[in-house]
Each structure stands twice: as structure tokens, then as C-alpha cells.
Design an enzyme around this catalytic site. Structure first.
Site, PDB file in Angstrom:
ATOM      1  CB  THR A  27    -119.155   3.293  55.781  1.00 31.85           C
ATOM      2  OG1 THR A  27    -118.422   2.781  56.563  1.00 31.85           O
ATOM      3  CG2 THR A  27    -120.075   4.560  56.614  1.00 31.85           C
ATOM      4  CB  VAL A  28    -120.778   4.909  51.115  1.00 27.45           C
ATOM      5  CG1 VAL A  28    -121.820   5.579  50.196  1.00 27.45           C
ATOM      6  CG2 VAL A  28    -119.858   5.982  51.961  1.00 27.45           C
ATOM      7  CB  ALA A  57    -119.096  -6.495  43.650  1.00 27.51           C
ATOM      8  CE  LYS A 119    -113.613  11.582  49.947  1.00 27.50           C
ATOM      9  NZ  LYS A 119    -114.490  11.323  51.144  1.00 27.50           N
ATOM     10  N   GLY A 148    -120.462  14.988  51.481  1.00 30.13           N
ATOM     11  CA  GLY A 148    -121.488  13.743  51.877  1.00 30.13           C
ATOM     12  C   GLY A 148    -122.740  14.343  51.611  1.00 30.13           C
ATOM     13  CD  GLU A 204    -110.991   7.612  55.923  1.00 34.32           C
ATOM     14  OE1 GLU A 204    -111.032   6.319  55.518  1.00 34.32           O
ATOM     15  OE2 GLU A 204    -112.184   8.096  55.687  1.00 34.32           O
ATOM     16  CG  ASP A 215    -111.376  14.126  52.330  1.00 33.82           C
ATOM     17  OD1 ASP A 215    -111.774  13.365  51.534  1.00 33.82           O
ATOM     18  OD2 ASP A 215    -112.310  14.727  52.949  1.00 33.82           O
ATOM     19  CE  LYS A 219    -114.688  15.301  51.110  1.00 33.79           C
ATOM     20  NZ  LYS A 219    -114.918  15.339  52.577  1.00 33.79           N
ATOM     21  N   GLY A 316    -120.716   9.904  56.547  1.00 30.15           N
ATOM     22  CA  GLY A 316    -121.611   8.888  57.505  1.00 30.15           C
ATOM     23  C   GLY A 316    -122.383   8.147  56.540  1.00 30.15           C
TER      24      GLY A 316
HETATM   25  P1  NAP Z   1    -115.679   1.350  53.505  1.00 31.58           P
HETATM   26  O1  NAP Z   1    -116.510   1.445  54.596  1.00 31.58           O
HETATM   27  O2  NAP Z   1    -114.031   1.213  53.911  1.00 31.58           O
HETATM   28  O3  NAP Z   1    -116.057   0.339  52.406  1.00 31.58           O
HETATM   29  C1  NAP Z   1    -115.482   0.090  51.416  1.00 31.58           C
HETATM   30  C2  NAP Z   1    -115.922  -1.481  51.094  1.00 31.58           C
HETATM   31  O4  NAP Z   1    -115.531  -1.638  49.459  1.00 31.58           O
HETATM   32  C3  NAP Z   1    -115.713  -2.457  51.812  1.00 31.58           C
HETATM   33  O5  NAP Z   1    -116.575  -2.983  52.219  1.00 31.58           O
HETATM   34  C4  NAP Z   1    -114.513  -3.326  51.032  1.00 31.58           C
HETATM   35  O6  NAP Z   1    -114.690  -4.671  51.157  1.00 31.58           O
HETATM   36  C5  NAP Z   1    -115.205  -3.065  49.600  1.00 31.58           C
HETATM   37  N1  NAP Z   1    -113.782  -2.957  48.699  1.00 31.58           N
HETATM   38  C6  NAP Z   1    -112.653  -2.544  48.645  1.00 31.58           C
HETATM   39  N2  NAP Z   1    -111.959  -2.741  47.727  1.00 31.58           N
HETATM   40  C7  NAP Z   1    -112.631  -3.714  46.898  1.00 31.58           C
HETATM   41  C8  NAP Z   1    -112.501  -4.535  45.677  1.00 31.58           C
HETATM   42  N3  NAP Z   1    -111.382  -4.467  45.277  1.00 31.58           N
HETATM   43  N4  NAP Z   1    -113.469  -5.099  45.266  1.00 31.58           N
HETATM   44  C9  NAP Z   1    -114.970  -5.168  45.815  1.00 31.58           C
HETATM   45  N5  NAP Z   1    -114.996  -4.805  47.011  1.00 31.58           N
HETATM   46  C10 NAP Z   1    -114.109  -4.049  47.564  1.00 31.58           C
HETATM   47  O7  NAP Z   1    -115.577   2.611  52.848  1.00 31.58           O
HETATM   48  P2  NAP Z   1    -116.620   3.714  52.692  1.00 31.58           P
HETATM   49  O8  NAP Z   1    -116.526   4.785  53.858  1.00 31.58           O
HETATM   50  O9  NAP Z   1    -117.950   3.312  52.392  1.00 31.58           O
HETATM   51  O10 NAP Z   1    -116.217   4.651  51.531  1.00 31.58           O
HETATM   52  C11 NAP Z   1    -116.559   4.327  50.107  1.00 31.58           C
HETATM   53  C12 NAP Z   1    -116.298   5.417  49.292  1.00 31.58           C
HETATM   54  O11 NAP Z   1    -117.077   6.569  49.577  1.00 31.58           O
HETATM   55  C13 NAP Z   1    -114.833   6.143  49.328  1.00 31.58           C
HETATM   56  O12 NAP Z   1    -114.572   6.445  47.886  1.00 31.58           O
HETATM   57  C14 NAP Z   1    -114.928   7.376  50.348  1.00 31.58           C
HETATM   58  O13 NAP Z   1    -113.816   8.210  49.828  1.00 31.58           O
HETATM   59  C15 NAP Z   1    -116.397   7.670  49.830  1.00 31.58           C
HETATM   60  N6  NAP Z   1    -117.085   8.524  51.042  1.00 31.58           N
HETATM   61  C16 NAP Z   1    -117.299   7.973  52.070  1.00 31.58           C
HETATM   62  C17 NAP Z   1    -117.858   8.894  52.984  1.00 31.58           C
HETATM   63  C18 NAP Z   1    -118.158   8.299  54.279  1.00 31.58           C
HETATM   64  O14 NAP Z   1    -118.908   9.076  55.223  1.00 31.58           O
HETATM   65  N7  NAP Z   1    -117.494   6.899  54.826  1.00 31.58           N
HETATM   66  C19 NAP Z   1    -118.428   9.867  52.918  1.00 31.58           C
HETATM   67  C20 NAP Z   1    -118.198  10.525  51.250  1.00 31.58           C
HETATM   68  C21 NAP Z   1    -117.593   9.752  50.537  1.00 31.58           C
HETATM   69  P3  NAP Z   1    -113.881  -5.373  52.441  1.00 31.58           P
HETATM   70  O15 NAP Z   1    -114.584  -4.746  53.664  1.00 31.58           O
HETATM   71  O16 NAP Z   1    -114.171  -6.679  52.237  1.00 31.58           O
HETATM   72  O17 NAP Z   1    -112.497  -4.874  52.277  1.00 31.58           O
HETATM   73  N1  HSE Z   2    -112.848  11.689  55.759  1.00 33.44           N
HETATM   74  C1  HSE Z   2    -114.012  12.413  55.118  1.00 33.44           C
HETATM   75  C2  HSE Z   2    -114.208  13.707  56.362  1.00 33.44           C
HETATM   76  C3  HSE Z   2    -115.190  11.660  55.012  1.00 33.44           C
HETATM   77  O1  HSE Z   2    -113.768  13.594  57.353  1.00 33.44           O
HETATM   78  O2  HSE Z   2    -114.932  14.748  55.878  1.00 33.44           O
HETATM   79  C4  HSE Z   2    -116.014  11.880  53.957  1.00 33.44           C
HETATM   80  O3  HSE Z   2    -115.494  12.541  52.832  1.00 33.44           O
END
Ligand code: NAP
Ligand code: HSE
Length: 451
Positions: A27-28, A57, A119, A148, A204, A215, A219, A316
Site C-alpha cells: 500500500t505505502v 524490493a 511505527k 499517516g 488489518e 498501534d 504512535k 491509506g
Molecule cells: P502492505 O500493504 O502489507 O505492504 C507491505 C509490502 O512489503 C508487501 O508488498 C510485501 O510483499 C512486502 N514485504 C513484506 N515482507 C517483505 C520482505 N521480507 N522483503 C521484501 N518485501 C517484503 O503494508 P503497508 O500497509 O504498505 O504498510 C507498510 C508499513 O507502513 C508498515 O510498517 C505499516 O505499519 C506502515 N504504515 C502503513 C499505513 C497504511 O495506511 N497502510 C499507514 C502508516 C504506516 P508481499 O506482498 O509479497 O508479501
Molecule cells: N492500522 C492503522 C490505523 C493504519 O488504523 O490507523 C496506519 O497507521
């Protein structure tokens, strides 16, 4: 143009792009590439040089095969990006705390600055990571790790830097806020709304971190360190989630003029800082109470500016990428201005850090909402009032819904004045032993947030 000007132009070095490697193309990671590509002209104008994603990667390589067509090198090994000699800044957006830590420390050891949205990683290992970065003279950007897209770390570090921060309180988990908003507006129970949040992709697959307050505590540990210059103290945060919350309490709260929110709160007191995450009643007419759905909001009280409120998307793809890219641009600016100078106090992280005691939860003083399910018979309210009074718990409101049959079980709702948590606990221990009182007695904090 004169001849000498023309020759100066001819020898001017080409502008060197800032080369970025993204680890984790979910996503990010995907949002970060989109924002960098779509806004490349604006970004180049602001930074003075282009930002180019050279490497990506991802665990499943097939997910990123298509990027080869754009001239991006692809890898299945995260460490290959952290070590790549042609990458200036590493973006860690894969999540987790084991390989992610290795990736970040490897990049730092290679002399690369890092941007992370992780985080959990920083709450657990932030001290080690920031110390390593300081020693290596590189930067760690982590705006995206807190709320975010809301640039709250920049606010604390820059915009409010003249202030002594007195406290801050925030809705810093979008999933819980969505669940609480739906429970209130639609009168649904927790389990039904959680299933809806999962269907909509807010929660999640394993929503434990979201609904148990973990979570938000991750933060809050970063916010508090930034606000008070203290170390990251995730393990000292009092953490309660929303799983046990019942819609009946949300309804009673509403009838008393309050809304229930999962708050992350940190406050300076003469005896130490408060560090707590829990559901709380907040006055319905305060702006924070009106932030609904998956949005985040943070209210900061500075001694000079007074209260200021920051609201926006806490999660997001592109809202989070907005914060990631802002950090990349900031790092690009630092690197352009002083490419060989080690940052004496990592500019994006915390400057001076000093130990600050954390106030034990038993010493925290707030008002309380108490719900006693009791047998409806004469003298019960008198018994409750006597025990509360013996523990110096003073009441500000008392409510019993009319029209219930005598002899049945009814809810008595009490709001207290400000009182120590330990006094309420002691009173409740005695009250729960009364024959007329049924389990469980519900206890929620009430926060007036400076109002
Ligand atoms: P996500 O959608 O699950 O994406 C994670 C990506 O990392 C996936 O494409 C996954 O690949 C890849 N990955 C996982 N393990 C790996 C490894 N060992 N080597 C290489 N690639 C690997 O997660 P996300 O929502 O983007 O979140 C990423 C980070 O941002 C997290 O720390 C989360 O807490 C933080 N964050 C997210 C949001 C949000 O809105 N989503 C907001 C703020 C912070 P595969 O698909 O092949 O497994
Ligand atoms: N799971 C988190 C939330 C996403 O619901 O706020 C980003 O930190």
C-alpha cells in the site's frame, strides 16, 4: 549571453538526482512511487533536483516485474537495496520488526539516510536506530509512522518549537475511530462493525494491534518523545483497547453530552509524564469529538500558542506517501546543503533527550464514567454513594433511566469529579462486593481536553 557566461554554463555539472530505493511494494510503497512520479515536476522545483526511484524490493518479485519497464532495478532481497551503492536514500515500507530492523541498520551502516513508516519498529527499536543514525551522520525520516498524512512531527519539531508542550491528545488509530463512529451512529455492536471495517479494508486481517490500542501506543511513544524530548518509552504506556466497549455505554455517554474515542494522551505533570492509551468520554461539542470515520486528529496544547488541532487521513496509500515523500525531500535538502557534514543532532529525529519519569497510572487524575448494573431496590444508590464518598470520589452527575421495573437489574450511571485512579479502583473493589451490584462495573475515563 556573453562568451564568459556561455563557458560557465558549459562547465556547470549536470544536476545529480537523489536516488531512492523502496523496500516493500504494498500500500505505502506503491503510493510512494505514484506520488513521486505524478508530482515529479513540483518536487524537482521544490528540491532543486529530481528524485528518481532506482530500486524496488518486494518479497513476491512477480508483484514488481512490471517496474523493469520503467528502468527500475527489482529485487526480492530487501538487503540488496539497503546495500546498493547507487541508492542514496532507503525507504522502508515493508513492515515488521525483525528484517525491517536489519534493513534499516544496514542502510545506516552503509551511510544512507532512511525514511520509514514503521511505527512498530521505532516504538521497539527507535533508540538504537536513532543512535546508530546519529553516529553514522545520516537522517531518519518517520513522519509517516505517526498519523499517516498529518505532518504532526514537523509541527512539533518546527511549527511549535517555541512552545513548552503541556500535553497532547489524539485519535491516532483510524480503524478504532471508524469502529467507534459506526457503533455510535448506527447503534451496532463492536463485533459487527469490526467485520465491516475488515470488509472495507480499514482493519488489518489480524486487527489486534488496532483494536487493543497497541498501534496507537506505538504512535504515542514517538509523539511523546518528540513533544518532551524524552526517550521512546513504549513499554511504559498504559494501554487499553476498545474490544470490551459496549454500545450501551456509547449511548449513555451520548445522553450525557459526550462521545467515546480511543485517545492517545501524554501530559507533563510535576511528578512525571502521563503516557496512556484508552477509550475516553470527550465532550461532544469539542472538535476532536467530531472527528469521525477512519480519520486521525491530534490536539496539542503549547504554553505560548494554546490549543491547536490537526486533522486528516491517518492511513491509506497516498496520504501516507505524502508524509514519506516529504521526508525524502527534507533529506534531499539536507544532503544538498551539507553533503559531507554529519548532522550533530539528527534533524528529523529528536534533539536533546533526557530521562523523564513516567507517572504511574494509579497517580493519574481524571474524571470517570462509572456504570453500575444493580438490583433495583431501595438504598442501593445510598450504598454506592457512601463507598464513593469514603474514598473521596465526588460525583458530578448521576443517572438512572426511568421506566424500568422495580426488582429487576438497572444501570446506575455516575460521572465523577477529577480524582486519582487509585481512589476509584479502591472504591470499585468494595462496591463490586455488594450483593446488589452485578458484574462487571464499567469504568471509563472522561477527558475534558482543556475545555
Ligand atoms: P502492505 O500493504 O502489507 O505492504 C507491505 C509490502 O512489503 C508487501 O508488498 C510485501 O510483499 C512486502 N514485504 C513484506 N515482507 C517483505 C520482505 N521480507 N522483503 C521484501 N518485501 C517484503 O503494508 P503497508 O500497509 O504498505 O504498510 C507498510 C508499513 O507502513 C508498515 O510498517 C505499516 O505499519 C506502515 N504504515 C502503513 C499505513 C497504511 O495506511 N497502510 C499507514 C502508516 C504506516 P508481499 O506482498 O509479497 O508479501
Ligand atoms: N492500522 C492503522 C490505523 C493504519 O488504523 O490507523 C496506519 O497507521
Amino acid at each position: 549571453m556573453s562568451t564568459s557566461q556561455a563557458s560557465v554554463e558549459a562547465v556547470k555539472p549536470a544536476i545529480k538526482p537523489l536516488r531512492v530505493g523502496i523496500i516493500g511494494f504494498g500500500t505505502v510503497g506503491g503510493g510512494t512511487l505514484s506520488v513521486l512520479q505524478r508530482n515529479q515536476e513540483e518536487i524537482q522545483r521544490r528540491l532543486g533536483r529530481p528524485i528518481v526511484v532506482t530500486d524496488v524490493a518486494n518479497r513476491r518479485i512477480e508483484k514488481i516485474n512490471v517496474l523493469k519497464n520503467e528502468g527500475i532495478r527489482i529485487h526480492s532481497d530487501a538487503l540488496a537495496v539497503a546495500r546498493h551503492p547507487d541508492v542514496d536514500v532507503v525507504i522502508e515500507v515493508m513492515g515488521g520488526t525483525t528484517l525491517a530492523k536489519e534493513v534499516v541498520l544496514t542502510a545506516i551502516a552503509e551511510g544512507k539516510s532512511v525514511v520509514t513508516a514503521n511505527k512498530a519498529l521505532l516504538a521497539l527499536h527507535g533508540q538504537e536506530i536513532f543512535n546508530a543514525a546519529k553516529q553514522a551522520g545520516v537522517h531518519i525520516g518517520f513522519e509517516a509512522a505517526v498519523a499517516g498524512g498529518i505532518p504532526i512531527l514537523k509541527v512539533l519539531r518546527e511549527g511549535l518549537t517555541a512552545n513548552r508542550i503541556e500535553w497532547l491528545a489524539g485519535i491516532i488509530n483510524g480503524t478504532s475511530n471508524f469502529i467507534l463512529s459506526e457503533m455510535r451512529s448506527k447503534g451496532l455492536d463492536f463485533a459487527t462493525v469490526l467485520a465491516e471495517a475488515q470488509r472495507l479494508g480499514y482493519a488489518e486481517a489480524d486487527p489486534t494491534f488496532d483494536v487493543e490500542g497497541i498501534d496507537a501506543a506505538h504512535k504515542l511513544s514517538l509523539l511523546s518523545a518528540m513533544a518532551f524530548g524524552s526517550p521512546i518509552q513504549f513499554d511504559k504506556i498504559h494501554t487499553e483497547g476498545i474490544r470490551a466497549l459496549q454500545s450501551v455505554d456509547i449511548r449513555y455517554a451520548e445522553s450525557l453530552g459526550y462521545r467515546v474515542k480511543l485517545l492517545g494522551l501524554t501530559r507533563r505533570t510535576p511528578k512525571g509524564i502521563e503516557l496512556r492509551v484508552h477509550p475516553a468520554l470527550v465532550p461532544a461539542n469539542c472538535l476532536l469529538a467530531q472527528v469521525d470515520g477512519a480519520k486521525n486528529a491530534i490536539l496539542v496544547q503549547g504554553d505560548a500558542v494554546g490549543p491547536t488541532l490537526y486533522v486528516g487521513a491517518g492511513a491509506g496509500a497516498e496520504p501516507t506517501a505524502s508524509a514519506v515523500v516529504a521526508d525524502i525531500i527534507d533529506i534531499g535538502r539536507y544532503l544538498s546543503e551539507a553533503p559531507h557534514k554529519a548532522p550533530t543532532a539528527a534533524p528529523l529525529a529528536f534533539n536533546e533527550q533526557k530521562e523523564v519519569a513516567v507517572l504511574p497510572m494509579s497517580e493519574v487524575e481524571t474524571s470517570f464514567y462509572l456504570r453500575f448494573p444493580v438490583t433495583d431496590r431501595p438504598g442501593v444508590v445510598a450504598e454506592l454513594s457512601r463507598i464513593l464518598a469514603e474514598h473521596n470520589v465526588s460525583l458530578s452527575a448521576l443517572l438512572q433511566k426511568p421506566g424500568q421495573e422495580s426488582g429487576g437489574i438497572v444501570d446506575i450511571i455516575v460521572l465523577t469529579h477529577c480524582v486519582k485512579e487509585s481512589a476509584v479502583h479502591a472504591a470499585l473493589a468494595e462496591i463490586e462486593d455488594l450483593a446488589a451490584v452485578h458484574q462487571p462495573v464499567i469504568r471509563l475515563h472522561v477527558e475534558t481536553l482543556g475545555g
